[in-house]
Structures are given as C-alpha cells and as structure tokens.
Design a protein around this motif. Structure first.
Motif, PDB file in Angstrom:
ATOM      1  N   UNK A 186       0.828  -1.204   0.000  1.00  0.00           N
ATOM      2  CA  UNK A 186       0.000   0.000   0.000  1.00  0.00           C
ATOM      3  C   UNK A 186       0.867   1.261   0.000  1.00  0.00           C
ATOM      4  N   UNK A 187       1.889   1.275   0.816  1.00  0.00           N
ATOM      5  CA  UNK A 187       2.770   2.438   0.886  1.00  0.00           C
ATOM      6  C   UNK A 187       3.481   2.671  -0.442  1.00  0.00           C
ATOM      7  N   UNK A 188       3.936   1.604  -1.053  1.00  0.00           N
ATOM      8  CA  UNK A 188       4.642   1.774  -2.325  1.00  0.00           C
ATOM      9  C   UNK A 188       3.684   2.312  -3.384  1.00  0.00           C
ATOM     10  N   UNK A 189       2.443   1.828  -3.353  1.00  0.00           N
ATOM     11  CA  UNK A 189       1.455   2.357  -4.303  1.00  0.00           C
ATOM     12  C   UNK A 189       1.247   3.847  -4.100  1.00  0.00           C
ATOM     13  N   UNK A 207       7.448  -3.233  -5.957  1.00  0.00           N
ATOM     14  CA  UNK A 207       6.071  -3.713  -5.874  1.00  0.00           C
ATOM     15  C   UNK A 207       5.997  -5.200  -6.172  1.00  0.00           C
ATOM     16  N   UNK A 208       6.644  -5.591  -7.253  1.00  0.00           N
ATOM     17  CA  UNK A 208       6.620  -6.997  -7.640  1.00  0.00           C
ATOM     18  C   UNK A 208       7.162  -7.865  -6.528  1.00  0.00           C
ATOM     19  N   UNK A 209       8.278  -7.440  -5.990  1.00  0.00           N
ATOM     20  CA  UNK A 209       8.883  -8.232  -4.927  1.00  0.00           C
ATOM     21  C   UNK A 209       7.978  -8.328  -3.711  1.00  0.00           C
ATOM     22  N   UNK A 210       7.408  -7.215  -3.306  1.00  0.00           N
ATOM     23  CA  UNK A 210       6.546  -7.211  -2.123  1.00  0.00           C
ATOM     24  C   UNK A 210       5.316  -8.083  -2.346  1.00  0.00           C
ATOM     25  N   UNK A 211       4.768  -8.006  -3.552  1.00  0.00           N
ATOM     26  CA  UNK A 211       3.593  -8.821  -3.833  1.00  0.00           C
ATOM     27  C   UNK A 211       3.938 -10.303  -3.795  1.00  0.00           C
ATOM     28  N   UNK A 212       5.077 -10.629  -4.372  1.00  0.00           N
ATOM     29  CA  UNK A 212       5.472 -12.042  -4.390  1.00  0.00           C
ATOM     30  C   UNK A 212       5.795 -12.534  -2.983  1.00  0.00           C
ATOM     31  N   UNK A 213       6.131 -11.615  -2.088  1.00  0.00           N
ATOM     32  CA  UNK A 213       6.429 -12.025  -0.718  1.00  0.00           C
ATOM     33  C   UNK A 213       5.166 -12.371   0.048  1.00  0.00           C
ATOM     34  N   UNK A 214       4.077 -11.749  -0.350  1.00  0.00           N
ATOM     35  CA  UNK A 214       2.856 -11.971   0.419  1.00  0.00           C
ATOM     36  C   UNK A 214       1.962 -13.043  -0.182  1.00  0.00           C
ATOM     37  N   UNK A 215       1.992 -13.166  -1.487  1.00  0.00           N
ATOM     38  CA  UNK A 215       1.195 -14.193  -2.138  1.00  0.00           C
ATOM     39  C   UNK A 215       1.484 -15.599  -1.622  1.00  0.00           C
ATOM     40  N   UNK A 216       2.693 -16.100  -1.848  1.00  0.00           N
ATOM     41  CA  UNK A 216       2.929 -17.539  -1.680  1.00  0.00           C
ATOM     42  C   UNK A 216       2.515 -18.060  -0.315  1.00  0.00           C
ATOM     43  N   UNK A 217       2.610 -17.248   0.692  1.00  0.00           N
ATOM     44  CA  UNK A 217       2.193 -17.680   2.027  1.00  0.00           C
ATOM     45  C   UNK A 217       0.738 -18.112   2.016  1.00  0.00           C
TER      46      UNK A 217
END
Lengths: 209, 209
Positions: free
Chosen positions: A132-135, A190-200
């Motif tokens: 959210x912050x990065x957005x 953004x990509x990295x942060x999203x990929x960090x939260x998805x897989x969990x």
DNA sequence: ACACACATGTAATTGGTTACATGATTTC
DNA sequence: GAAATCATGTAACCAATTACATGTGTGT
C-alpha cells in the motif's frame, strides 16, 4: 549566521525586487518550494532582520493590484483592515552577502524519509501495508512528475531567455531524474513485495486495495 | 502522538531487543541513519516516555562487554564513573503500537536541499562556484555509493536469511537508485555549466543581470 | 601514556510550524 | 452573497541539535 531563510530571501530578491513577505511566500511555492520551504513565521522576522542589517531596503513602487489608496496610511498596520504592502529590494550589500553565501560549500542535512522508514520495518507490519505504501509513493511521484513537466513546459515558453533560466532548468531536471529513478525502483519493489505476500497463501485477509 | 522518534525506537527494538540508548544510536548510524537520524537528546527522553507508557520495559540480561560488575549498582547513575547500562525490550503493547503506526499513511515533510538552492541561484554566484558545487556533489555521492554497495555486500553475506532482510535491501536499493540518477544527472549538468562559463570569454567576472 | 569507546542524561539554544488576529477587495 | 485572495505580523508550541557533565574500561 543569518539562518538560511535570510539567504533564500536575498536570492529571490536578487532575481526580482520589490517583493513583500507575501509575494516571497508565493514565489517560493511555485519554484524553490519543491526543495526548500519557508513559512510566514520565518519570513517576516527574517525580513525585519535583513532590513535592520541593511541587506534589503523598502522598495519604492507600491504596485497594488488596483486598490484605491496606494498611500501608506500609518505605520506597519493600518488599524483595522488590510495591512499595507511592505515590499523590499536588495541593496548592494545584500547582493554581496548573497554571493558570499553562494560561494561557501553547501551543507547537507540528513533527510528524514518516513516512507523508507516504514518500508524498512515492513516485516513488522500487517500484510499488505508495505504494498500500500509503495502504491501511495507511486501515485505521489507520478503526480509530481506531471507537475514538473508542466513547469518545464511553461518555463521554456515564458522564461527561455531569462538569464537565470538554465540554472532553473538544471534543478528541475534533477528533480525529474530523481522521480523517474524512484518510479523505476518502485516497479521492482512492488513486484517483490507482492510475491512475498502471495505464496504464504491464506493468512492475508487484510490485503485491501 | 509519540513524536516519531518513539516509533524508530520501537521499530529497532522489534528487530532486536535488549538495547540501550547508546546501542540504539549506534544501530541507527549503521542502518536507517542514511534516511533517518536521531540524536541522544531525542533518544533518552523518548525511552523514558515509552517506558512510562508501557511500550518498552527494562531488559533482563546486562550483556556488558566484559566488565567486572554486571550488577546494577544504584539507580540511574552510579555516582561517578561510567553509568550503568539501561537496556530495554519491546512489550506486546509496544509491538501493537508499532504496527498501528506502520499501517498509517506515511507523511512527507518537504526536503531542504541547500545544494539545489545554491544551484538555483547560480546565476548570481561568482564564476566557477556552481561547477565547484556540482563537483562536490559528485564526490559525496560517489563515496556514498561505495558505502551503500559495501553495506549490501556485507548484508548479503551476513543477514541473507534474516526475516527482515528483503525489506532492508529494498530501502538500500532505493538509495542506490537515487544516487545513480543523481550522478548521471551531474554529468550533463557539469558539461552545461562549464560550457556556460567558457564561451563568454573574458568580460564576465561580474556577470549580473 | 593516550586515545577512543562506553554510557547516561540534562540544559540551552536554534529552527520551524501552526494558529491567531483582522478585515478589505476581488472573483465567481 | 460566498469564497478566495491580499496582507502583515505575533505567540505558542514542537522538534531537534549541540554542548555539557562525568569518568571508567579497553586497546595500541
């Protein structure tokens, strides 16, 4: 030592004289304000001090927009009503002082960037927060980029032969370069942060827009 | 409202507990200090306040380097001599408060960049001054870039599996991107400034409007 | 022997923002 | 007729740095 605010004022008056505190504030907002802000609480006392030191002096021409009495009615405040405009111009001593200051090495005060601070502690935050912050960061910077480009366009049209123009453009281009770099960085982030939260997987019910 | 300093402390204690004011200061200097500085004058009062609110608490283990008496001798100050180390750790309430803060939108305070300010007024400066400033800028940024690269190397070697690592790297990469952009900009800026002073030739030692 | 890191805190000072007081004139 | 802009200044407050006070332990 003159508190820096003084020097900004000297600088602005060196470009255009006959400016009041109010004018200076407005000039700042449309120009150096993007990397150097000043408030009334600083400007008015600074003007007084500069005048006392003989670095600036009351300007002659009143140049009121169209009021009926450009006459100075009393002292600093017309008892009741809009106060008289008190404009200043640079004195030769003021110009000399400005040049002295310009020649001295610039000081760097450490930046305080709450965005980076929150990102640094991002691991502690609830899921979705950092994304959210990065957005938010992206949105602000895109807007700012448009503003800068607009300023550049207008400047090129209006001031291209003003003697200060190329210096202005240099600072503008610096800003643009910084923003562009920030935006490029944010794509990857953004990509990295999203990929960090998805897989969990499931645990992240608060990933809101 | 907690004055931000408080949150930095909460954040750092969330990563590693049992830290004293002195430790926190040092930790900051090697990490967030590049985008967020704090001085003793802020840290110690903040620690007191946080403790009073129950967001942090005195930590158990003394962990003195190797002194002979890890025992607390008196109150806050051993009358004369090195004061006792007073370390703190985060309480659950503290962690909750940190998370709350992290989730709130970051505030941006306008930067104050004296380098850009002086460049903006560069037309008023004596010849050579702005070029000099840009060279200074380059030097600082090259050094900073090396530092950042070094931090990255060490970090990757030592902390790669620390749960916070990827967030740290993100902030580091942001810094690197900004610096690189600044350096690229400075190449062009230098060339332009140099070309501005050369061609006019002789008569321009006081080139004013 | 000397310098530096350890360690905590307070006081003085500077720097800066925000809110207040005040009301006429211009623009929609 | 409402809202924004013009216009100056002060006071209260908050944030932050720097200097001061104090002296031991550790490494070269």
């Amino acid at each position: 030592m003159q508190s820096q605010t003084g020097y900004v004022i000297l600088g602005l008056l060196s470009i255009e004289g006959n400016q009041s505190g109010y004018d200076i504030r407005r000039t700042i907002q449309g120009s150096v304000g993007y990397f150097w802000g000043e408030s009334y609480g600083q400007i008015y006392p600074a003007l007084k001090k500069l005048a006392a030191e003989g670095l600036i002096e009351p300007a002659n021409s009143p140049q009121r927009t169209g009021a009926k009495s450009p006459v100075r009615r009393g002292g600093r405040k017309t008892a009741g009503g809009r106060p008289d405009r008190r404009a200043y111009s640079l004195t030769p001593a003021g110009r000399a002082r400005l040049q002295e200051w310009l020649a001295q090495p610039f000081r760097v005060d450490p930046p305080r960037d709450e965005f980076l601070l929150k990102l640094f502690f991002g691991r502690e935050a609830a899921p979705g927060v950092s994304v959210e912050h990065v957005r938010d960061f992206q949105q602000r910077n895109r807007r700012l980029l448009r503003t800068f480009e607009e300023i550049g366009r207008i400047g090129r049209a209006k001031n291209a032969n003003h003697p200060h123009f190329r210096f202005w453009i240099l600072t503008l281009e610096y800003g643009v370069a910084q923003i562009r770099a920030g935006l490029r960085w944010s794509e990857g982030a953004l990509k990295e942060l999203e990929s960090m939260e998805k897989p969990a997987g499931r645990g992240q019910r608060k990933a809101r827009q």
